[in-house]
Design a protein around this motif. Structure first.
Motif, short mmCIF file in Angstrom:
data_model
loop_
_atom_site.label_atom_id
_atom_site.label_comp_id
_atom_site.label_asym_id
_atom_site.label_seq_id
_atom_site.Cartn_x
_atom_site.Cartn_y
_atom_site.Cartn_z
N VAL A 284 27.18 4.34 -28.84
CA VAL A 284 27.95 4.03 -30.04
C VAL A 284 28.80 2.79 -29.83
O VAL A 284 28.92 1.93 -30.72
CB VAL A 284 28.84 5.24 -30.43
N SER A 285 29.38 2.65 -28.64
CA SER A 285 30.20 1.48 -28.34
C SER A 285 29.41 0.19 -28.46
O SER A 285 29.87 -0.79 -29.04
CB SER A 285 30.78 1.62 -26.92
N VAL A 286 28.20 0.19 -27.93
CA VAL A 286 27.35 -1.00 -27.99
C VAL A 286 26.92 -1.29 -29.43
O VAL A 286 26.91 -2.44 -29.87
CB VAL A 286 26.13 -0.83 -27.06
N ILE A 287 26.55 -0.25 -30.19
CA ILE A 287 26.14 -0.44 -31.58
C ILE A 287 27.27 -1.07 -32.39
O ILE A 287 27.05 -1.96 -33.22
CB ILE A 287 25.72 0.92 -32.20
N GLU A 288 28.50 -0.62 -32.14
CA GLU A 288 29.64 -1.13 -32.91
C GLU A 288 30.02 -2.55 -32.51
O GLU A 288 30.51 -3.32 -33.33
CB GLU A 288 30.84 -0.19 -32.72
#
Length: 417
Positions: A284-288
């Motif tokens: 999720v961190s990378v997607i955001e």
């Protein structure tokens, strides 16, 4: 899961497929099955996940950021084999469902008919909340007559009945899987046999036919490889394939094309981007933080760098691939030095041009320096503003290949360690 739910589910999937067949028969172009509208917030590229945890030793999370929508084929396996076959564990299911509903970056598809998931209660939340569509091939009568396909299926049954069916049944049931899984797998192998016949791959058919009798274990490996190799030509839903290194090597050897390594490359890049590359929160961190197109671009660039570096030989194992990826990453970091020198050189050079232009003006060439200054125009500053960045980038590209520039530019955006 109640059987009535699965029976109704299957009837709806069959009806959807029949509607797709009618569209094909009517000559409508561009139709696919399942229709991408079945996926909430689907985006390109569609990428079919690598779910073989036993090959990559990593959960599904590191693949999600590098796809527009990652399609996870759902195998009808027991909870004990869920991780090895599907790439996630029971405790991951709620997070995957949330990610599917909220972003569309991950979706499930059924590898089997819905009724074949009966008794697998651990998969109920996925089936009930998302109702994943069933994967199906392009109608087979578009390639050969139904009678011909039946003949090929009968040939497979005759060969398999000698020793192969017994061998595979014992292997699958001893691994804790159901008869439904066994039946679905044998149908897949029969279909693969038919595809090889249709494609006139006679040498391969002969090899598989022999090994089904003499070496069932080798036959199972061949079916696995050629199911992957022939799959994209028959699938009604076009999608890219993620492959583990070992699968890519196997398929690359069969079709004489340079294999790609997107799963391991994605895992490598995730390690550079987050402290938790194999977790939901790291995903999720990378997607955001990063645009999906940027991630896909850098993945392709690393792949291109690997193939360019290793074009004279085939990598032999995953450890060797890891070494090459580390070397590619270090080579991209070296561009920083070139970048700094180039920019400094261009700045000095443009300033010199500006000074030269000023001296010409002082000599009475064309227009006076005072007139320019009165207009608020400083020759050196304007030349710097106009040319510094663009010329620096061009010189960098002359000195380094474009895909290495992509990797270097991506490195500059990573958080400082």
């Amino acid at each position: 899961m109640k059987k009535e739910f699965l029976v109704d589910y299957q009837a709806k999937e069959i009806a959807e497929y029949e509607n797709y067949r009618k569209q094909i028969d009517s000559g409508i172009d561009g139709v696919v099955f399942p229709n991408t509208q079945r996926f909430a917030n689907a985006r390109l590229p569609l990428v079919r996940a690598e779910t073989s945890y036993d090959l990559i030793k990593e959960k599904i999370w590191s693949q999600i950021p590098f796809a527009g929508t990652l399609l996870i084929p759902l195998f009808n396996v027991s909870k004990e084999n869920l991780l090895d076959m599907n790439g996630f564990e029971i405790q991951d299911i709620p997070k995957l469902i949330d990610l599917s509903k909220e972003t569309g970056r991950v979706q499930f598809v059924l590898n089997m008919t819905p009724i074949e998931y009966e008794g697998l209660d651990h998969l109920d939340p996925i089936l009930e909340e998302l109702k994943p569509p069933m994967l199906q091939p392009i109608p087979l009568d578009k390639f050969a007559s139904r009678k011909t396909w039946d003949t090929w299926h009968d040939e497979f049954d005759e060969l398999a009945s000698r020793s192969y069916l017994k061998f595979m049944y014992q292997r699958i049931t001893s691994n804790g899987e159901s008869r439904a899984y066994y039946s679905a797998l044998m149908n897949n192998h029969a279909f693969t046999y038919g595809k090889l016949k249709m494609l006139k791959m006679d040498d391969v058919v002969a090899m598989i036919s022999d090994t089904m009798i003499s070496d069932p274990d080798m036959a199972s490996r061949l079916f696995f490889a050629y199911s992957l190799l022939t799959g994209p030509q028959f699938e009604a839903l076009p999608a890219n394939y993620n492959l583990a290194f070992l699968k890519a090597q196997l398929l690359g050897a069969q079709d004489n094309k340079s294999p790609k390594y997107p799963v391991e490359i994605g895992s490598f890049l995730m390690e550079k981007m987050t402290l938790n590359p194999s977790s939901y929160y790291g995903c999720v961190s990378v997607i955001e933080r990063y645009k999906q197109n940027d991630l896909y671009k850098v993945l392709e660039s690393v792949d291109k760098a690997i193939r360019d570096r290793e074009q004279t030989k085939t990598l032999s194992d995953i450890n060797e691939l890891g070494i090459v990826m580390d070397n590619v990453w270090k080579d991209a970091e070296k561009i920083k030095r070139t970048d700094e020198i180039t920019k400094a050189g261009i700045s000095i050079g443009v300033a010199a041009i500006g000074s030269f232009a000023t001296s010409l003006l002082g000599a009475g060439v064309g227009i006076t320096e005072g007139a320019l200054a009165g207009m608020g125009f400083n020759v050196a500053d304007r030349l710097l503003e106009k040319f510094d960045s663009s010329l620096s980038n061009k010189l960098l590209k002359w000195l380094n290949k474009d895909y290495m520039i992509n990797i270097y530019n991506f490195q500059k955006r990573l958080p400082a360690n």
